[in-house]
Scaffold this motif. Structure first.
Motif, PDB file in Angstrom:
ATOM      1  N   GLN A 117      44.896  48.673  50.258  1.00 33.06           N
ATOM      2  CA  GLN A 117      44.168  49.094  49.059  1.00 33.06           C
ATOM      3  C   GLN A 117      42.702  48.654  49.074  1.00 33.06           C
ATOM      4  O   GLN A 117      41.899  49.174  48.308  1.00 33.06           O
ATOM      5  N   GLY A 118      42.383  47.708  49.915  1.00 35.91           N
ATOM      6  CA  GLY A 118      40.997  47.262  49.971  1.00 35.91           C
ATOM      7  C   GLY A 118      40.867  45.937  50.696  1.00 35.91           C
ATOM      8  O   GLY A 118      41.807  45.464  51.353  1.00 35.91           O
ATOM      9  N   LYS A 172      38.568  36.626  46.147  1.00 36.40           N
ATOM     10  CA  LYS A 172      37.835  37.481  45.217  1.00 36.40           C
ATOM     11  C   LYS A 172      38.073  38.934  45.598  1.00 36.40           C
ATOM     12  O   LYS A 172      37.885  39.323  46.749  1.00 36.40           O
ATOM     13  N   PHE A 173      38.471  39.734  44.612  1.00 33.52           N
ATOM     14  CA  PHE A 173      38.816  41.135  44.840  1.00 33.52           C
ATOM     15  C   PHE A 173      37.695  42.049  44.355  1.00 33.52           C
ATOM     16  O   PHE A 173      36.908  41.667  43.483  1.00 33.52           O
ATOM     17  N   PRO A 174      37.626  43.273  44.862  1.00 35.99           N
ATOM     18  CA  PRO A 174      36.556  44.184  44.468  1.00 35.99           C
ATOM     19  C   PRO A 174      36.734  44.783  43.079  1.00 35.99           C
ATOM     20  O   PRO A 174      35.790  45.346  42.527  1.00 35.99           O
ATOM     21  N   ASP A 175      37.941  44.682  42.526  1.00 36.19           N
ATOM     22  CA  ASP A 175      38.174  45.242  41.197  1.00 36.19           C
ATOM     23  C   ASP A 175      38.915  44.227  40.331  1.00 36.19           C
ATOM     24  O   ASP A 175      39.439  43.221  40.810  1.00 36.19           O
ATOM     25  N   ASP A 176      38.933  44.496  39.038  1.00 40.53           N
ATOM     26  CA  ASP A 176      39.507  43.578  38.059  1.00 40.53           C
ATOM     27  C   ASP A 176      41.011  43.399  38.296  1.00 40.53           C
ATOM     28  O   ASP A 176      41.755  44.374  38.366  1.00 40.53           O
ATOM     29  N   GLN A 177      41.448  42.153  38.397  1.00 39.45           N
ATOM     30  CA  GLN A 177      42.858  41.835  38.653  1.00 39.45           C
ATOM     31  C   GLN A 177      43.567  41.293  37.408  1.00 39.45           C
ATOM     32  O   GLN A 177      44.653  40.729  37.506  1.00 39.45           O
ATOM     33  N   GLN A 187      40.481  37.136  36.333  1.00 39.25           N
ATOM     34  CA  GLN A 187      39.748  38.393  36.359  1.00 39.25           C
ATOM     35  C   GLN A 187      39.651  38.973  37.766  1.00 39.25           C
ATOM     36  O   GLN A 187      40.544  39.683  38.203  1.00 39.25           O
ATOM     37  N   TYR A 188      38.615  38.686  38.510  1.00 38.67           N
ATOM     38  CA  TYR A 188      38.452  39.255  39.846  1.00 38.67           C
ATOM     39  C   TYR A 188      39.050  38.371  40.933  1.00 38.67           C
ATOM     40  O   TYR A 188      38.881  38.654  42.124  1.00 38.67           O
TER      41      TYR A 188
END
Length: 208
Positions: A7-8, A27-32, A55-56
């Motif tokens: 997914q990324g 740290k993820f590219p979208d809100d978790q 959050q991210y």
């Protein structure tokens, strides 16, 4: 379960390494924020349990067995990994069903670049190579890939630009270790044949 469709990419931003237990925060590219504590996420193909959500950012604990079987223990802050959240009922299975249980690691031994294609060659331990066949499925760092050529020790995968864009494969260098998950259906078929075939041969010989 996972689909093997990455997914990324997420970045390791903090690591707390204790004896037999590592705690990693990515740290993820979208809100978790919708990810629940206790959820499963595949990090480079390894099923990990979320222990904190911010959050991210997601935090995971890695036990000794995970560190022994996978390449995750070699990660350091700043490193980037492939991720996939566990599949839900109704999700499209675009790759093949994967458990997130890594069987072994494999070093990248060679890479060949051509126009719009990257071929990666990995070397696997002999006890796992017998489950790898041309055109079969294999999980590499969480990505469902099709095997190209293979022999007793090595196999090749060919990556298109979209795969390189979504995953970390474009950053691999020779010698880097990846996590390997063997296709469970292939493993089951091979194990069954190896167990049953000698008995059938003996029975056939006895009737001749």
């Amino acid at each position: 379960m996972f689909t093997g469709i990455v997914q990324g990419k997420a970045q390791l931003i903090d690591s707390d390494k204790k004896e037999g237990l590592y705690t990693y925060t990515f740290k993820f590219p979208d809100d978790q924020s919708n990810t629940r504590i206790g959820s499963s996420v595949a990090i480079n193909g390894t099923c990990l349990t979320v222990v904190k959500v911010d959050q991210y950012q997601l935090t995971f604990d890695l036990m000794q067995e995970t560190l022994r079987l996978t390449s995750l223990g070699q990660l350091k802050p700043g490193d980037v990994v492939n991720y996939e959240h566990a599949a839900r009922i109704g999700d499209e299975i675009g790759g093949h069903l994967m458990s997130g249980h890594v069987h072994c690691t494999a070093p990248l031994v060679a890479m060949h670049t051509s126009e719009n294609n990257l071929a990666l060659i990995f070397e696997v331990p002999s006890e796992w190579s017998r489950y790898i066949f041309p055109k079969g499925f294999i999980g590499v760092n969480g990505a469902s890939l099709t095997v190209g050529d293979c022999n007793a020790q090595q196999f090749t995968v060919n990556l298109i630009p979209e795969t390189l864009r979504v995953t970390t494969f474009g950053d691999l260098q020779e010698g880097h270790l990846v996590n390997i998950e063997i296709d469970p259906q292939t493993q089951s078929i091979v194990d069954t044949i190896e167990r049953v075939l000698p008995t059938l041969i003996r029975q056939q010989a006895a009737t001749e």
